[in-house]
Write a protein that holds these residues in place. Structure first.
Motif, short mmCIF file in Angstrom:
data_model
loop_
_atom_site.label_atom_id
_atom_site.label_comp_id
_atom_site.label_asym_id
_atom_site.label_seq_id
_atom_site.Cartn_x
_atom_site.Cartn_y
_atom_site.Cartn_z
N UNK A 26 75.35 42.29 24.13
CA UNK A 26 75.08 41.13 24.94
C UNK A 26 73.77 40.49 24.54
N UNK A 27 73.63 39.21 24.79
CA UNK A 27 72.47 38.45 24.33
C UNK A 27 71.16 38.96 24.94
N UNK A 28 71.14 39.17 26.24
CA UNK A 28 69.91 39.61 26.91
C UNK A 28 69.48 40.98 26.40
N UNK A 29 70.42 41.91 26.30
CA UNK A 29 70.07 43.25 25.81
C UNK A 29 69.65 43.21 24.34
N UNK A 30 70.28 42.32 23.55
CA UNK A 30 69.88 42.18 22.15
C UNK A 30 68.45 41.65 22.04
N UNK A 31 68.07 40.71 22.90
CA UNK A 31 66.71 40.18 22.89
C UNK A 31 65.72 41.28 23.26
N UNK A 32 66.02 42.01 24.32
CA UNK A 32 65.14 43.11 24.74
C UNK A 32 65.03 44.17 23.65
N UNK A 33 66.16 44.49 23.06
CA UNK A 33 66.20 45.47 21.98
C UNK A 33 65.35 45.01 20.79
N UNK A 34 65.44 43.73 20.45
CA UNK A 34 64.65 43.20 19.34
C UNK A 34 63.16 43.24 19.61
N UNK A 35 62.76 42.90 20.83
CA UNK A 35 61.33 42.91 21.17
C UNK A 35 60.80 44.34 21.16
N UNK A 36 61.52 45.24 21.78
CA UNK A 36 61.10 46.65 21.78
C UNK A 36 61.16 47.21 20.36
N UNK A 37 62.18 46.80 19.61
CA UNK A 37 62.30 47.23 18.22
C UNK A 37 61.13 46.78 17.37
N UNK A 38 60.60 45.59 17.65
CA UNK A 38 59.42 45.12 16.93
C UNK A 38 58.23 46.04 17.19
N UNK A 39 58.09 46.47 18.44
CA UNK A 39 57.00 47.39 18.77
C UNK A 39 57.21 48.75 18.10
N UNK A 40 58.45 49.25 18.13
CA UNK A 40 58.76 50.54 17.50
C UNK A 40 58.56 50.45 15.99
N UNK A 41 59.05 49.36 15.39
CA UNK A 41 58.86 49.17 13.94
C UNK A 41 57.40 49.08 13.56
N UNK A 42 56.61 48.38 14.39
CA UNK A 42 55.17 48.31 14.15
C UNK A 42 54.52 49.67 14.22
N UNK A 43 54.95 50.49 15.18
CA UNK A 43 54.40 51.83 15.31
C UNK A 43 54.78 52.69 14.11
N UNK A 44 56.03 52.58 13.67
CA UNK A 44 56.49 53.35 12.50
C UNK A 44 55.69 52.96 11.26
#
Length: 81
Positions: A26-44
């Motif tokens: 779903x669009x909303x969950x994809x947006x949330x996933x992308x934002x959190x993923x950016x933080x996780x990717x930055x941490x990695x």
């Protein structure tokens, strides 16, 4: 980046990550996933001594995509238990 840019960026990353991993959430969950993923990717990337998300560019997109894919994989592994 402004909050609106983060939402657009997160939406794009979340959409691509869900397509890579198969199945959309779903669009909303994809947006949330992308934002959190950016933080996780930055941490990695920070863990490996590289810079994380630096703006709206290809490098940041790939970093955020890495984080979102890792996040989806972890969520699926936990959900499978």
């Amino acid at each position: 980046m402004s909050i609106l840019v983060w939402i657009v960026f997160g939406g794009l990353v979340g959409l691509v990550a869900s397509m890579i991993m198969g199945g959309g959430s779903g669009l909303i969950l994809d947006i949330i996933l992308g934002i959190i993923g950016a933080a996780v990717g930055g941490w990695i990337m920070d863990y490996f001594g590289k810079s994380g998300v630096t703006g709206f560019n290809v490098y940041s997109f790939l970093v955020a995509l890495l984080g979102a894919v890792v996040l989806i994989a972890i969520a699926r592994a936990l959900r499978a238990r």
